[in-house]
Design a protein around this motif. Structure first.
Motif, mmCIF file in Angstrom:
data_model
loop_
_atom_site.group_PDB
_atom_site.id
_atom_site.type_symbol
_atom_site.label_atom_id
_atom_site.label_comp_id
_atom_site.label_asym_id
_atom_site.label_seq_id
_atom_site.Cartn_x
_atom_site.Cartn_y
_atom_site.Cartn_z
ATOM 1 N N VAL A 174 38.173 57.172 15.743
ATOM 2 C CA VAL A 174 39.146 56.903 16.437
ATOM 3 C C VAL A 174 38.914 57.712 17.941
ATOM 4 O O VAL A 174 38.502 58.606 18.191
ATOM 5 N N GLN A 175 39.158 56.851 18.843
ATOM 6 C CA GLN A 175 38.952 57.328 20.111
ATOM 7 C C GLN A 175 40.321 57.636 20.939
ATOM 8 O O GLN A 175 41.245 56.623 21.044
ATOM 9 N N LEU A 176 40.667 58.846 21.490
ATOM 10 C CA LEU A 176 41.687 59.062 22.173
ATOM 11 C C LEU A 176 41.363 59.207 23.772
ATOM 12 O O LEU A 176 40.535 59.861 24.030
ATOM 13 N N ARG A 177 42.236 58.411 24.597
ATOM 14 C CA ARG A 177 41.933 58.356 25.944
ATOM 15 C C ARG A 177 43.148 59.172 26.620
ATOM 16 O O ARG A 177 44.211 58.259 26.510
ATOM 17 N N LEU A 178 42.895 60.064 27.323
ATOM 18 C CA LEU A 178 43.871 60.644 28.117
ATOM 19 C C LEU A 178 43.855 60.494 29.557
ATOM 20 O O LEU A 178 42.797 61.250 30.330
ATOM 21 N N GLU A 179 44.327 59.573 30.334
ATOM 22 C CA GLU A 179 44.097 59.213 31.627
ATOM 23 C C GLU A 179 45.058 59.534 32.562
ATOM 24 O O GLU A 179 46.448 59.640 32.302
ATOM 25 N N ALA A 180 44.449 59.990 33.793
ATOM 26 C CA ALA A 180 45.547 60.598 34.896
ATOM 27 C C ALA A 180 45.719 59.474 35.674
ATOM 28 O O ALA A 180 45.348 59.166 36.810
ATOM 29 N N LEU A 181 46.487 58.453 35.162
ATOM 30 C CA LEU A 181 47.133 57.363 35.846
ATOM 31 C C LEU A 181 48.648 57.253 35.683
ATOM 32 O O LEU A 181 49.221 57.725 34.845
ATOM 33 N N LEU A 182 49.424 57.176 36.757
ATOM 34 C CA LEU A 182 50.527 57.198 37.050
ATOM 35 C C LEU A 182 51.389 56.210 36.229
ATOM 36 O O LEU A 182 50.954 54.961 36.108
ATOM 37 N N ARG A 183 52.491 56.455 35.667
ATOM 38 C CA ARG A 183 53.407 55.577 34.752
ATOM 39 C C ARG A 183 53.886 54.688 35.813
ATOM 40 O O ARG A 183 54.128 54.871 37.082
ATOM 41 N N LEU A 184 54.378 53.563 35.373
ATOM 42 C CA LEU A 184 55.220 52.501 36.285
ATOM 43 C C LEU A 184 56.535 53.483 36.865
ATOM 44 O O LEU A 184 57.206 53.949 36.043
ATOM 45 N N ASP A 185 57.121 52.660 37.949
ATOM 46 C CA ASP A 185 58.311 53.405 38.296
ATOM 47 C C ASP A 185 59.443 53.008 37.444
ATOM 48 O O ASP A 185 59.269 51.709 36.872
ATOM 49 N N GLU A 186 60.101 54.049 36.979
ATOM 50 C CA GLU A 186 61.350 53.593 36.027
ATOM 51 C C GLU A 186 62.243 52.339 36.531
ATOM 52 O O GLU A 186 62.701 51.817 35.474
ATOM 53 N N ARG A 187 62.431 52.341 37.736
ATOM 54 C CA ARG A 187 63.183 51.150 38.182
ATOM 55 C C ARG A 187 62.443 49.945 37.733
ATOM 56 O O ARG A 187 63.177 48.803 37.159
ATOM 57 N N LEU A 188 61.306 49.770 38.239
ATOM 58 C CA LEU A 188 60.509 48.811 37.701
ATOM 59 C C LEU A 188 60.246 48.387 36.163
ATOM 60 O O LEU A 188 60.344 47.354 35.931
#
Length: 477
Positions: free
Chosen positions: A394-408
């Motif tokens: 099992v591979q866990l990836r923790l990415e420093a990627l921003l979520r999409l805007d809540e409005r979008l």
């Protein structure tokens, strides 16, 4: 809701169904075709294999480029359910659908579609043989492989098995005493404390859990019970001469679980990449690129919930400039599914290890810890943790990627971000079918979300034509 293969077949004109069945349904982990002449005992093997794995579907009446239908197999509609009941232990519940089709000889006929759900038990045939679906093969399991399957499903608990010929002489007494103090044990005999937690039996023999937790040298029996922590110089791992490992920070650690946890936390805390940000006092501070509590929970979960019965591999922690990856041996415990992390139930593959680690102030139950990780990642605006399960780890990836805007997000169908994140993880592109498999979604569900993401300019489709079956989806840079 009917399985996706049947849904797709029924949505086609009857004259197009044979072509779809033979050319668009790929035999693999979740699908197989069986000819009409097959012995029913052989089809039962495949049913057992699917039930012991991740479930699947079998098209009965199509094989080797030919759709023969079932009209020439008299009594099959009664014989097949009876064979499934007679030849599976415990009996497997299989949903059987009849689908109209034009056979290869041009005559109108029917095929049988068998849908097998994943089971929380381990099944065998009437002779005691156990099978598992691996890729496009049905394999008979050896005794050791069957035990591993039982551990994964929670039928057996590997950490509770007794080590023959063992005793308590090799235990780290200071660690046991600290543990006894933590739980408020009254007895001055540390063995009594271990017996009370079912870590030692009445003959003072150690369980696997006891040896992993409290032995001074657990690697004498469990050489795989170690960890490797590696820091990479860029987000690309590289290979051979381009391997991007920081030569000064590649660590291999041995010891019992509490010692490994303590040392691992110290090393990762020092090596994890940092970002400069504004602190609560208005001053700039350096913080872990992935929040400390998140990678810590993932690290602890790897020790508590990994498969210790699997030999040959250990826990890997890989630190990249924009992510942390934690790989642990074994599949996701029990029947937990990673498609909706907030709905994962509490489960411990190693309940004795989990309890002791909790009482030593490490970690919590699996479901609770994952939910906390999700909550923290969302709090700072990062995408959810991503779990990738292979046949061996099992591979866990923790990415420093921003979520999409809540409005979008509100403008997109639910789970659109999950589809987007899968595409993000495949920089060379990924097909619709692969996304379906990874997220356990039907084709119409995935296709709608891909279409909406494309309309928003977030992804692009790369293919030779609008109907190119090899077309892939890519992030729109």
């Amino acid at each position: 809701m009917k399985p996706v293969y049947i849904e797709n077949l029924l949505n086609l004109p009857i004259e197009n169904r044979a072509n779809y069945l033979l050319n668009s349904c790929t035999e693999g982990q979740w699908f197989d075709r069986k000819g009409i002449k097959i012995d029913l005992k052989d089809i039962v093997k495949s049913i057992i294999a699917f039930a012991n794995a991740e479930g699947g579907a079998i098209a009965f009446g199509a094989s080797n480029g030919v759709v023969a239908g079932i009209r020439n197999r008299k009594g099959i509609e009664n014989d097949l359910p009876q064979a499934i009941y007679d030849y599976t232990r415990p009996p497997i519940k299989v949903m059987i659908d009849k689908v109209d089709i034009i056979a290869t000889d041009g005559k109108k006929d029917q095929i049988l579609f068998l849908t097998i759900p994943p089971s929380d038990m381990v099944h065998e045939d009437q002779c005691g043989k156990c099978f598992l679906r691996i890729g496009d093969e049905t394999r008979e399991l050896r005794h050791s492989d069957r035990l591993e399957l039982e551990y994964n499903k929670g039928v057996r608990q590997y950490d509770g098995e007794i080590i023959k010929g063992s005793n308590t002489k090799d235990l780290d007494i200071s660690l046991v005493e600290r543990y006894a103090s933590n739980i408020g044990a009254k007895s001055e005999n540390y063995v009594d404390t271990l017996k009370a937690r079912f870590l030692v039996d009445k003959y003072n023999r150690q369980t696997n859990a006891c040896h992993l937790l409290f032995s001074q040298h657990p690697q004498d029996i469990f050489p795989q019970a170690s960890i490797r922590i590696t820091k990479f110089l860029s987000d690309e791992r590289g290979t051979g001469s381009t391997l991007n490992i920081d030569a000064n920070h590649d660590h291999r650690l041995d010891g019992n679980i509490p010692t490994l946890l303590r040392k691992s936390i110290e090393i990762v805390s020092k090596l994890v990449y940092k970002k400069k940000s504004l602190g609560p006092n208005g001053e700039f501070i350096f913080q872990d690129i992935i929040p400390h509590d998140v990678w810590l929970e993932g690290l602890v979960n790897a020790f508590i919930h990994r498969s210790y019965s699997m030999s040959g591999d250990y826990i890997h922690v890989e630190l990249y400039p924009t992510r942390v990856e934690i790989i642990s041996p074994g599949v996701f415990p029990g029947l937990a599914r990673t498609t909706d992390l907030l709905k994962i139930s509490r489960f411990a593959r190693n309940p004795r290890i989990a309890r002791v680690c909790t009482e030593l102030r490490f970690g919590q139950e699996l479901g609770e810890g994952i939910k906390r990780m999700v909550s923290e990642m969302r709090r700072i605006g990062y995408i959810d943790p991503i779990y990738i399960q292979t046949s061996g780890n099992v591979q866990l990836r923790l990415e420093a990627l921003l979520r999409l805007d809540e409005r979008l997000l509100r403008e997109l169908p639910s789970k659109s971000e999950s589809v987007l994140n899968v595409v993000r993880l495949h920089p060379n592109g990924i097909g619709t079918g692969e996304i379906m498999d990874l997220l356990d979604m039907t084709r119409p569900t995935v296709s709608l979300r891909l279409q909406r993401l494309e309309e928003k300019g977030l992804i692009i489709r790369h293919g030779k034509s609008a109907t190119d079956p090899r077309a892939v989806w890519l992030i729109n840079d």
